[in-house]
Design a protein around this motif. Structure first.
Motif, mmCIF file in Angstrom:
data_model
loop_
_atom_site.group_PDB
_atom_site.id
_atom_site.type_symbol
_atom_site.label_atom_id
_atom_site.label_comp_id
_atom_site.label_asym_id
_atom_site.label_seq_id
_atom_site.Cartn_x
_atom_site.Cartn_y
_atom_site.Cartn_z
ATOM 1 N N LEU A 206 0.857 -1.059 -0.227
ATOM 2 C CA LEU A 206 0.138 0.301 -0.099
ATOM 3 C C LEU A 206 1.211 1.006 -0.352
ATOM 4 C CD1 LEU A 206 -2.733 1.691 0.202
ATOM 5 C CD2 LEU A 206 -2.611 1.064 2.601
ATOM 6 N N ARG A 209 2.631 1.434 -3.699
ATOM 7 C CA ARG A 209 0.902 2.997 -4.044
ATOM 8 C C ARG A 209 0.786 3.780 -3.997
ATOM 9 N NH1 ARG A 209 -3.402 -0.072 -4.107
ATOM 10 N NH2 ARG A 209 -3.493 -0.891 -2.061
ATOM 11 N N ARG A 212 3.707 5.415 -5.312
ATOM 12 C CA ARG A 212 4.400 6.288 -6.929
ATOM 13 C C ARG A 212 3.043 7.126 -7.111
ATOM 14 N NH1 ARG A 212 -0.027 1.540 -8.844
ATOM 15 N NH2 ARG A 212 -1.382 3.078 -7.642
ATOM 16 N N ASP A 213 1.703 7.540 -6.138
ATOM 17 C CA ASP A 213 0.901 8.310 -6.740
ATOM 18 C C ASP A 213 1.359 9.368 -6.286
ATOM 19 O OD1 ASP A 213 -1.327 5.881 -8.124
ATOM 20 O OD2 ASP A 213 -2.691 6.648 -6.192
ATOM 21 N N ASN A 214 1.590 9.986 -5.035
ATOM 22 C CA ASN A 214 2.090 11.087 -4.684
ATOM 23 C C ASN A 214 3.623 10.762 -3.595
ATOM 24 O OD1 ASN A 214 2.263 13.286 -3.623
ATOM 25 N ND2 ASN A 214 0.326 13.428 -3.763
ATOM 26 N N ARG A 217 3.153 13.627 -0.785
ATOM 27 C CA ARG A 217 2.205 13.552 0.659
ATOM 28 C C ARG A 217 2.897 12.086 1.358
ATOM 29 N NH1 ARG A 217 -1.470 15.729 2.147
ATOM 30 N NH2 ARG A 217 -0.516 15.082 4.475
ATOM 31 N N LEU A 348 -10.916 6.077 -13.954
ATOM 32 C CA LEU A 348 -8.721 6.430 -13.204
ATOM 33 C C LEU A 348 -8.519 5.369 -13.008
ATOM 34 C CD1 LEU A 348 -8.356 9.301 -12.952
ATOM 35 C CD2 LEU A 348 -8.068 8.871 -10.562
ATOM 36 N N ALA A 349 -9.005 4.218 -11.765
ATOM 37 C CA ALA A 349 -8.609 3.324 -11.630
ATOM 38 C C ALA A 349 -9.320 1.558 -12.339
ATOM 39 C CB ALA A 349 -8.079 2.845 -9.784
ATOM 40 N N ASP A 353 -6.412 -2.552 -9.245
ATOM 41 C CA ASP A 353 -5.969 -1.514 -9.082
ATOM 42 C C ASP A 353 -4.889 -2.473 -6.912
ATOM 43 O OD1 ASP A 353 -3.350 -0.176 -9.294
ATOM 44 O OD2 ASP A 353 -4.284 1.183 -8.485
ATOM 45 N N ILE B 91 -3.777 13.809 -3.113
ATOM 46 C CA ILE B 91 -3.370 12.553 -2.218
ATOM 47 C C ILE B 91 -2.970 12.118 -3.488
ATOM 48 C CG2 ILE B 91 -6.431 13.607 -1.767
ATOM 49 C CD1 ILE B 91 -6.733 12.481 -4.869
ATOM 50 N N CYS B 92 -3.317 10.459 -3.415
ATOM 51 C CA CYS B 92 -3.027 9.638 -3.752
ATOM 52 C C CYS B 92 -3.614 9.082 -4.588
ATOM 53 C CB CYS B 92 -2.193 8.413 -2.747
ATOM 54 S SG CYS B 92 -0.439 8.864 -2.080
ATOM 55 N N ALA B 93 -4.105 9.628 -6.286
ATOM 56 C CA ALA B 93 -5.179 9.221 -7.381
ATOM 57 C C ALA B 93 -5.701 8.209 -7.174
ATOM 58 C CB ALA B 93 -4.566 10.178 -8.088
ATOM 59 N N ARG B 94 -5.323 6.994 -7.063
ATOM 60 C CA ARG B 94 -5.454 5.677 -7.354
ATOM 61 C C ARG B 94 -5.850 5.086 -6.365
ATOM 62 N NH1 ARG B 94 -4.705 2.805 -12.571
ATOM 63 N NH2 ARG B 94 -3.853 4.399 -13.866
ATOM 64 N N LEU B 95 -5.233 5.586 -5.247
ATOM 65 C CA LEU B 95 -6.268 4.438 -3.932
ATOM 66 C C LEU B 95 -7.069 4.862 -3.376
ATOM 67 C CD1 LEU B 95 -3.626 4.675 -1.075
ATOM 68 C CD2 LEU B 95 -3.115 3.360 -2.968
ATOM 69 N N THR B 96 -7.589 4.416 -2.959
ATOM 70 C CA THR B 96 -9.684 4.405 -2.299
ATOM 71 C C THR B 96 -9.341 5.280 -1.266
ATOM 72 O OG1 THR B 96 -9.504 2.290 -0.838
ATOM 73 C CG2 THR B 96 -10.356 1.615 -3.328
ATOM 74 N N GLU B 99 -7.789 2.980 1.632
ATOM 75 C CA GLU B 99 -6.640 3.193 1.899
ATOM 76 C C GLU B 99 -5.890 4.074 1.763
ATOM 77 O OE1 GLU B 99 -6.331 -0.565 -1.445
ATOM 78 O OE2 GLU B 99 -6.316 1.501 -2.326
ATOM 79 N N ILE B 143 -12.558 4.951 -5.756
ATOM 80 C CA ILE B 143 -11.137 5.324 -5.663
ATOM 81 C C ILE B 143 -10.970 7.293 -5.191
ATOM 82 C CG2 ILE B 143 -9.804 5.836 -7.287
ATOM 83 C CD1 ILE B 143 -10.311 3.436 -6.739
ATOM 84 N N GLY B 145 -9.275 9.434 -6.263
ATOM 85 C CA GLY B 145 -9.383 10.988 -7.200
ATOM 86 C C GLY B 145 -10.280 11.512 -8.193
ATOM 87 N N THR B 146 -11.636 10.470 -7.663
ATOM 88 C CA THR B 146 -12.872 10.336 -8.456
ATOM 89 C C THR B 146 -13.722 11.627 -7.621
ATOM 90 O OG1 THR B 146 -13.825 8.793 -8.061
ATOM 91 C CG2 THR B 146 -12.724 8.386 -9.158
#
Ligand SMILES: Nc1ncnc2c1ncn2[C@@H]1O[C@H](COP(=O)(O)OP(=O)(O)OP(=O)(O)O)[C@@H](O)[C@H]1O
Ligand SMILES: [Mg+2]
Lengths: 358, 256
Positions: A206, A209, A212-214, A217, A348-349, A353, B91-96, B99, B143, B145-146
């Protein structure tokens, strides 16, 4: 004909790599996945044992490449690190077995245990250096490193046998039977992929990932991003090296070309075709790549060009690869069946994922 | 009897020849809500980034809970109990959603290198409670990012709260939010500060929020502190009035 059963296997992999259905956490979907997984393993094993020896060997090679692709994708799809250097560790794995046999008369089993460990150890300094850079610079630096490893393997003739590489009876006789060596490879790959699955779905996965996204943060939450990227790099290298040692089981040889930067590009390519944001995407990609290149090579000398064009098309049109395409297809079908209400956003995902499930 | 949790002394930051933060002194009392206000470009975000370690100070000291932290890496400062919510959504766009908050919990519990246990499952369950607090209850599997902009801001605050900070830095937490969302966030900030004793340092353009919830207000202008005091004192300060009248036209064009 080898192609028919093999492409059946590839099709099964495609089905397996497809993202999770409606409620990602639901028991039904988990059960469905488990059944698909078991069915796939049974199919591969049955194929491996019933195919003609030459075809079983091809399938064995494809299976070993799935590990290379999934291990590379740990840092690519889940860590956001585009490395063109994982071939180094693949090569370290292969050369550990080959050179251990040639210089140290290492027992095959010992060499197989040492191979992934050497891969991991080699990854520490290389990762520490490469991870000081970002994005394109990271890719270029890892590419340079793999080219360097290639040159070393080619020029240190006394140590590595130079351009010709190492050939010989380094694999014990019991492993020479294609069906046995297929089973041996499949078992190691299955266990390794299960471990990597666990890693991706752990707290560490976790964090990876999220980086990877940010990364900013994640750093602001008190996480040493560099250390975690390095850990992922080392774990990836461990399994890349294991895949490399399986290459020796397949070919009974090791030679400089497997260290080339183009060789490093192969698992990246497999992950991208299959879908790097889904765990099993790279498995799909490995089968598709392996059998497509096999097929293409009969028709054109420039099969690598064809593959390059495909890669470009995927990156431009469908960055989430085959698994992603199947995922959105399924989502679209589901949408048609379902009323509009309470539909989770899916643009988006990729649903697979790695984290949709609790 | 003062209990300063965060203190900044003579802080300077130059960008090339430009001095964005100019000898700033600031003392934040434990458990209070402290606002930094000032027109666009005053240096608020730069000041915050210096405090969190994402920028290095040119000069000056930053002391957090008795430890000098100036120039340390952001993750080191965060583990000392200071966490920031950035001005731009981060934010971490692909995480829920769940999460994202679980990530904070995992970081706080030092479980980030855990590949063995199913700890993230427990963290995700705990995350639901935090999400409830910020008004994102039931959105755990969305998600991130949405989410709408306002919900993303709320999620960021939830992520920050998940690591149980002693000091929470909020750079314009309500920017771009609807009045209703703003109220939720303002109330959340107050309740976190009052019930859990979290110290809040925030920058904000919405003066209703600033004067409504802050204990102390520091006014920054062109990188320098103009004045510091209670909301009533600051509101009555002639120089502050001049600065804000001078910038009223600019801000009404929606530059904030
Ligand atoms: N990385 C940078 N390089 C150069 N100049 C910068 C940089 N960051 C900020 N500045 C400048 O420093 C000054 C202060 O910027 P800062 O973002 O801190 O202001 P602010 O008070 O947060 O403004 P706002 O209310 O618009 O958020 C501005 O003039 C800005 O242009
Ligand atoms: Mg700002």
């Amino acid at each position: 004909m080898s192609r028919t059963p093999s492409s059946a296997a590839a099709a099964a992999v495609v089905a397996l790599g497809a993202p999770a259905p409606a409620a990602p956490g639901s028991l039904a979907s988990r059960l469905g996945r488990a059944i698909a997984l078991v069915a796939f393993i049974v199919l591969v094993v049955v194929l491996g044992l019933t195919l003609a020896p030459a075809n079983a060997l091809e399938l064995q090679y494809a299976v070993s490449l799935t590990l290379f692709a999934v291990a590379t994708n740990l840092i690519l799809g889940f860590g956001g690190l585009v490395s063109f250097g994982q071939g180094i560790f693949y090569g370290v794995g292969a050369y550990t077995v080959a050179l251990g046999w040639m210089h140290q008369s290492l027992d095959f089993t010992e060499a197989m245990v040492l191979a992934p460990l050497f891969g991991a150890v080699a990854a520490v300094p290389l990762g520490m250096l490469a991870l000081r850079t970002r994005r394109l610079y990271f890719s270029l630096l890892t590419l340079t490193m793999s080219q360097l490893a290639f040159v070393i393997a080619e020029n240190q003739t006394n140590l590595t046998g130079g351009t010709n590489g190492v050939f010989g009876a380094m694999v014990p006789t019991w492993l020479l039977d294609p069906h046995t060596s297929f089973l041996f490879t499949a078992a190691i790959v299955a266990v390794s992929i299960a471990v990597l699955w666990k890693v991706v779905h752990s707290p560490f996965g976790l964090v990876l990932r999220a980086i990877r996204d940010n990364r900013e943060r994640v750093e602001a939450l008190g996480v040493n991003v560099y250390a975690h990227e390095l850990a992922a790099f080392v774990i990836s290298a461990f399994f890349c090296a294991l895949a490399g040692s399986l290459f020796v089981v397949y070919s009974q040889s090791s030679y400089p070309e497997i260290l080339n930067w183009t060789a490093s590009g192969v698992p990246v390519f497999m992950a991208v075709i299959g879908g790097m944001y889904s765990f099993f995407g790279p498995v799909v990609g490995a089968f598709v790549y392996e059998f497509a290149s096999h097929y293409l090579i009969e028709y054109t000398q420039d099969w690598q060009l064809v593959i390059g064009v495909v890669l470009l098309a995927i990156v431009l049109l469908r960055p989430d690869g085959l698994a992603g395409s199947l995922g959105s297809l399924r989502a679209r079908l589901r949408r048609r069946r379902q009323p509009a209400a309470a539909r989770p956003a899916e643009d988006l995902a990729t649903p697979d994922d790695a984290g949709g499930r609790p | 009897m003062s209990d300063t949790v965060l203190s900044v002394q003579g802080l300077v930051r130059d960008f090339g020849g430009f001095r964005a933060v100019n000898h700033v002194d600031l003392a934040v009392e434990r458990g209070t809500i402290h606002a930094v206000i000032g027109p666009n470009g005053a240096g608020k975000s730069t000041l915050f980034k210096l405090i969190t370690g994402s920028l290095r100070p040119t000069e000056g000291r930053i002391v957090l809970d008795g430890h000098a932290v100036g120039g340390r890496r952001p993750h080191v400062i965060a583990t000392r109990g200071l966490v920031q919510v950035f001005q731009l959504s981060s934010i971490c766009a692909r995480l829920t959603v769940a999460e994202s908050v679980a990530l904070g919990i995992i970081a706080h519990r030092h479980r980030t290198l855990d590949v063995v246990t199913g700890y993230q499952r427990r963290a995700r369950a705990q995350a639901e409670a935090v999400l409830e607090q910020v008004g994102l209850g039931g959105q755990g599997s969305t998600i991130a990012g949405t989410l709408s902009h306002g919900d993303q801001r709320a999620l960021e605050i939830a992520m920050a709260l998940a690591i149980s900070p002693r000091v929470l830095l909020l750079d314009e937490p309500t920017a771009g939010m609807s009045p209703a969302e703003t109220t939720v966030i303002a109330e959340l900030i107050v309740s976190e500060a009052r019930t859990r004793g979290i110290t809040v340092l925030l920058s904000e353009h919405d003066m209703d929020v600033v004067f409504g919830i802050s204990d102390r207000v520091t006014v920054l202008h062109q990188g320098q502190v103009i004045t510091e005091g209670t909301p009533a004192e600051v509101r009555a300060h002639p120089e502050v009035m001049a600065i804000y009248l001078g910038h009223a036209a600019e801000r009404s064009e929606g530059v904030a």
